[in-house]
Scaffold this motif. Structure first.
Motif, PDB file in Angstrom:
ATOM      1  N   VAL A 149      -4.597   5.662   4.961  1.00 25.95           N
ATOM      2  CA  VAL A 149      -3.484   4.807   5.395  1.00 25.95           C
ATOM      3  C   VAL A 149      -2.852   5.456   6.615  1.00 25.95           C
ATOM      4  CG1 VAL A 149      -1.355   3.671   4.697  1.00 25.95           C
ATOM      5  CG2 VAL A 149      -3.126   4.143   2.997  1.00 25.95           C
ATOM      6  N   VAL A 150      -2.685   4.682   7.687  1.00 23.84           N
ATOM      7  CA  VAL A 150      -2.204   5.244   8.955  1.00 23.84           C
ATOM      8  C   VAL A 150      -0.971   4.490   9.447  1.00 23.84           C
ATOM      9  CG1 VAL A 150      -4.479   6.077   9.649  1.00 23.84           C
ATOM     10  CG2 VAL A 150      -3.780   3.760  10.276  1.00 23.84           C
ATOM     11  N   ASP A 151      -0.176   5.176  10.281  1.00 21.32           N
ATOM     12  CA  ASP A 151       1.009   4.559  10.862  1.00 21.32           C
ATOM     13  C   ASP A 151       0.652   3.858  12.167  1.00 21.32           C
ATOM     14  OD1 ASP A 151       0.728   6.553  12.763  1.00 21.32           O
ATOM     15  OD2 ASP A 151       2.446   7.732  12.063  1.00 21.32           O
ATOM     16  N   GLU A 152       1.682   3.451  12.932  1.00 24.77           N
ATOM     17  CA  GLU A 152       1.446   2.706  14.174  1.00 24.77           C
ATOM     18  C   GLU A 152       0.691   3.534  15.211  1.00 24.77           C
ATOM     19  OE1 GLU A 152       4.255   3.150  12.667  1.00 24.77           O
ATOM     20  OE2 GLU A 152       5.060   1.190  12.095  1.00 24.77           O
ATOM     21  N   ALA A 153       0.807   4.855  15.119  1.00 21.39           N
ATOM     22  CA  ALA A 153       0.103   5.733  16.051  1.00 21.39           C
ATOM     23  C   ALA A 153      -1.229   6.201  15.482  1.00 21.39           C
ATOM     24  CB  ALA A 153       0.980   6.937  16.393  1.00 21.39           C
ATOM     25  N   ASP A 154      -1.670   5.580  14.382  1.00 22.70           N
ATOM     26  CA  ASP A 154      -2.936   5.903  13.718  1.00 22.70           C
ATOM     27  C   ASP A 154      -2.962   7.309  13.132  1.00 22.70           C
ATOM     28  OD1 ASP A 154      -4.063   3.403  14.123  1.00 22.70           O
ATOM     29  OD2 ASP A 154      -4.869   3.945  16.082  1.00 22.70           O
ATOM     30  N   ARG A 155      -1.800   7.869  12.837  1.00 24.09           N
ATOM     31  CA  ARG A 155      -1.727   9.161  12.152  1.00 24.09           C
ATOM     32  C   ARG A 155      -1.799   8.956  10.643  1.00 24.09           C
ATOM     33  NH1 ARG A 155       2.376   9.927  16.163  1.00 24.09           N
ATOM     34  NH2 ARG A 155       3.848   9.123  14.613  1.00 24.09           N
ATOM     35  N   LEU A 156      -2.427   9.889   9.961  1.00 27.22           N
ATOM     36  CA  LEU A 156      -2.647   9.781   8.527  1.00 27.22           C
ATOM     37  C   LEU A 156      -1.338   9.882   7.757  1.00 27.22           C
ATOM     38  CD1 LEU A 156      -4.845   9.578   6.307  1.00 27.22           C
ATOM     39  CD2 LEU A 156      -4.865  12.087   6.276  1.00 27.22           C
ATOM     40  N   VAL A 208       0.829  -1.196   0.000  1.00 27.27           N
ATOM     41  CA  VAL A 208       0.000   0.000   0.000  1.00 27.27           C
ATOM     42  C   VAL A 208       0.867   1.251   0.000  1.00 27.27           C
ATOM     43  CG1 VAL A 208      -1.578   1.348   1.453  1.00 27.27           C
ATOM     44  CG2 VAL A 208      -2.034  -1.079   1.037  1.00 27.27           C
ATOM     45  N   ALA A 209       1.992   1.212   0.716  1.00 30.09           N
ATOM     46  CA  ALA A 209       2.884   2.371   0.764  1.00 30.09           C
ATOM     47  C   ALA A 209       3.415   2.740  -0.616  1.00 30.09           C
ATOM     48  CB  ALA A 209       4.051   2.094   1.714  1.00 30.09           C
ATOM     49  N   GLU A 210       3.608   1.746  -1.471  1.00 32.87           N
ATOM     50  CA  GLU A 210       4.111   2.007  -2.813  1.00 32.87           C
ATOM     51  C   GLU A 210       3.030   2.540  -3.755  1.00 32.87           C
ATOM     52  OE1 GLU A 210       7.230  -1.121  -4.152  1.00 32.87           O
ATOM     53  OE2 GLU A 210       5.929  -2.154  -2.719  1.00 32.87           O
ATOM     54  N   LEU A 211       1.782   2.299  -3.434  1.00 31.60           N
ATOM     55  CA  LEU A 211       0.682   2.645  -4.329  1.00 31.60           C
ATOM     56  C   LEU A 211      -0.120   3.860  -3.878  1.00 31.60           C
ATOM     57  CD1 LEU A 211      -0.618  -0.995  -4.897  1.00 31.60           C
ATOM     58  CD2 LEU A 211       0.691   0.374  -6.533  1.00 31.60           C
ATOM     59  N   MET A 212      -0.065   4.189  -2.614  1.00 29.51           N
ATOM     60  CA  MET A 212      -0.930   5.232  -2.064  1.00 29.51           C
ATOM     61  C   MET A 212      -0.503   6.638  -2.497  1.00 29.51           C
ATOM     62  SD  MET A 212       0.331   5.391   1.908  1.00 29.51           S
ATOM     63  CE  MET A 212       1.927   6.117   2.357  1.00 29.51           C
ATOM     64  N   THR A 213      -1.427   7.563  -2.383  1.00 26.42           N
ATOM     65  CA  THR A 213      -1.155   8.985  -2.561  1.00 26.42           C
ATOM     66  C   THR A 213      -0.713   9.543  -1.218  1.00 26.42           C
ATOM     67  OG1 THR A 213      -2.804   9.200  -4.309  1.00 26.42           O
ATOM     68  CG2 THR A 213      -2.164  11.213  -3.166  1.00 26.42           C
ATOM     69  N   GLY A 266      -1.375   8.628   4.185  1.00 24.00           N
ATOM     70  CA  GLY A 266      -1.738   8.703   2.776  1.00 24.00           C
ATOM     71  C   GLY A 266      -3.142   8.179   2.586  1.00 24.00           C
ATOM     72  N   ILE A 267      -3.507   7.994   1.328  1.00 26.86           N
ATOM     73  CA  ILE A 267      -4.812   7.417   1.006  1.00 26.86           C
ATOM     74  C   ILE A 267      -4.656   6.549  -0.234  1.00 26.86           C
ATOM     75  CG2 ILE A 267      -5.587   9.342  -0.447  1.00 26.86           C
ATOM     76  CD1 ILE A 267      -8.365   8.949   0.987  1.00 26.86           C
ATOM     77  N   VAL A 268      -5.295   5.387  -0.225  1.00 29.05           N
ATOM     78  CA  VAL A 268      -5.206   4.471  -1.352  1.00 29.05           C
ATOM     79  C   VAL A 268      -6.615   4.215  -1.886  1.00 29.05           C
ATOM     80  CG1 VAL A 268      -5.318   2.363   0.066  1.00 29.05           C
ATOM     81  CG2 VAL A 268      -4.193   2.290  -2.166  1.00 29.05           C
ATOM     82  N   SER A 269      -6.760   4.265  -3.190  1.00 26.49           N
ATOM     83  CA  SER A 269      -8.073   4.119  -3.829  1.00 26.49           C
ATOM     84  C   SER A 269      -8.130   2.827  -4.637  1.00 26.49           C
ATOM     85  CB  SER A 269      -8.343   5.307  -4.755  1.00 26.49           C
ATOM     86  OG  SER A 269      -7.454   5.265  -5.866  1.00 26.49           O
ATOM     87  N   ARG A 270      -9.313   2.509  -5.137  1.00 27.46           N
ATOM     88  CA  ARG A 270      -9.454   1.349  -6.023  1.00 27.46           C
ATOM     89  C   ARG A 270      -8.543   1.499  -7.241  1.00 27.46           C
ATOM     90  NH1 ARG A 270     -16.050   0.692  -6.383  1.00 27.46           N
ATOM     91  NH2 ARG A 270     -16.399  -0.256  -4.331  1.00 27.46           N
TER      92      ARG A 270
END
Length: 223
Positions: free
Chosen positions: A122-129, A6-11, A131-135
């Motif tokens: 998309v969130v990190d271990e602390a639930d901070r934003l 997801v990290a490679e594909l997200m905005t 990025g965002i990933v779409s279809r």
């Protein structure tokens, strides 16, 4: 095998709204940034919901048709509250369904399907934003070149994972469709090869034409 995450594909440059972002400002954010939804975050940048075009359009659907041709939509209490909302926290769909950056495409796609959503903050271990990933982002793996898919199958699946010699099984790839040909020692290896090939990013379908020399699927009769 390397599965795209997801990290490679997200905005990563995410347009976001706050709890108190007004209706018109959300419309402006969507229009100016050419997006169809924005996550709503709290003071710690934790996603708490998502406001989409569909959420905003409830306000129009709840109005009387000036021409009198369309009846006023019947909305449940929760939906009517959204239609009457004026700020992001009143308009958003909640809770925010989120993904982790290290997830693969299958994990993200299944979560979207389960929750009937088109995008995941998309969130990190602390639930901070983060990025965002779409279809559409997830579908980008199907844009991989055929030769890249073929090389990954030949080297990672057939040689390194299955330990096959270069000419035992070969793979042809056309528009993401994989055709396997050759022969292996044991029949039980064939479904394993097929399953591994299907898991390669960008593969659309797999057709196998693999022969075997030993049918190890037959069990010896009980004594």
């Amino acid at each position: 095998m390397h599965h795209r995450t997801v990290a490679e594909l997200m905005t990563r440059d995410v347009v976001r709204a706050r709890r108190d972002t007004p209706f018109k400002e959300i419309v402006r954010l969507l229009t100016e940034n050419d997006v169809t939804a924005v996550p709503v975050v709290d003071d710690r940048d934790h996603p708490i919901g998502v406001v989409s075009e569909a959420d905003l359009l409830r306000k129009s659907a709840d109005q009387s048709d000036p021409s009198g041709r369309a009846p006023v939509a019947h909305l449940e209490a929760r939906e009517r509250a959204k239609a009457e909302g004026a700020r992001a926290e009143e308009l958003m769909s909640e809770p925010a369904v989120c993904a982790r950056p290290d997830w693969n495409v299958v994990e993200a796609a299944r979560l979207m399907e389960t929750h009937h959503v088109k995008r995941l903050p998309v969130v990190d271990e602390a639930d901070r934003l983060l990025g965002i990933v779409s279809r559409g982002d997830l579908l980008r793996i199907f844009l991989r070149r055929d030769d890249a898919i073929r090389d990954e199958i030949a080297e990672d699946v057939l040689r390194r994972t299955m330990g096959l010699a270069p000419m035992e099984v070969t793979a042809d790839v056309n528009e993401g469709r994989v055709s396997l040909r050759g022969a292996v020692e044991f029949r039980s290896l064939i479904p394993v090869i097929e399953r591994l090939c299907r898991s390669v990013d960008g593969v659309v379908s797999v057709a196998e034409h693999i022969e075997y020399r030993t049918d190890d699927s037959r069990r010896s009769p009980a004594v």
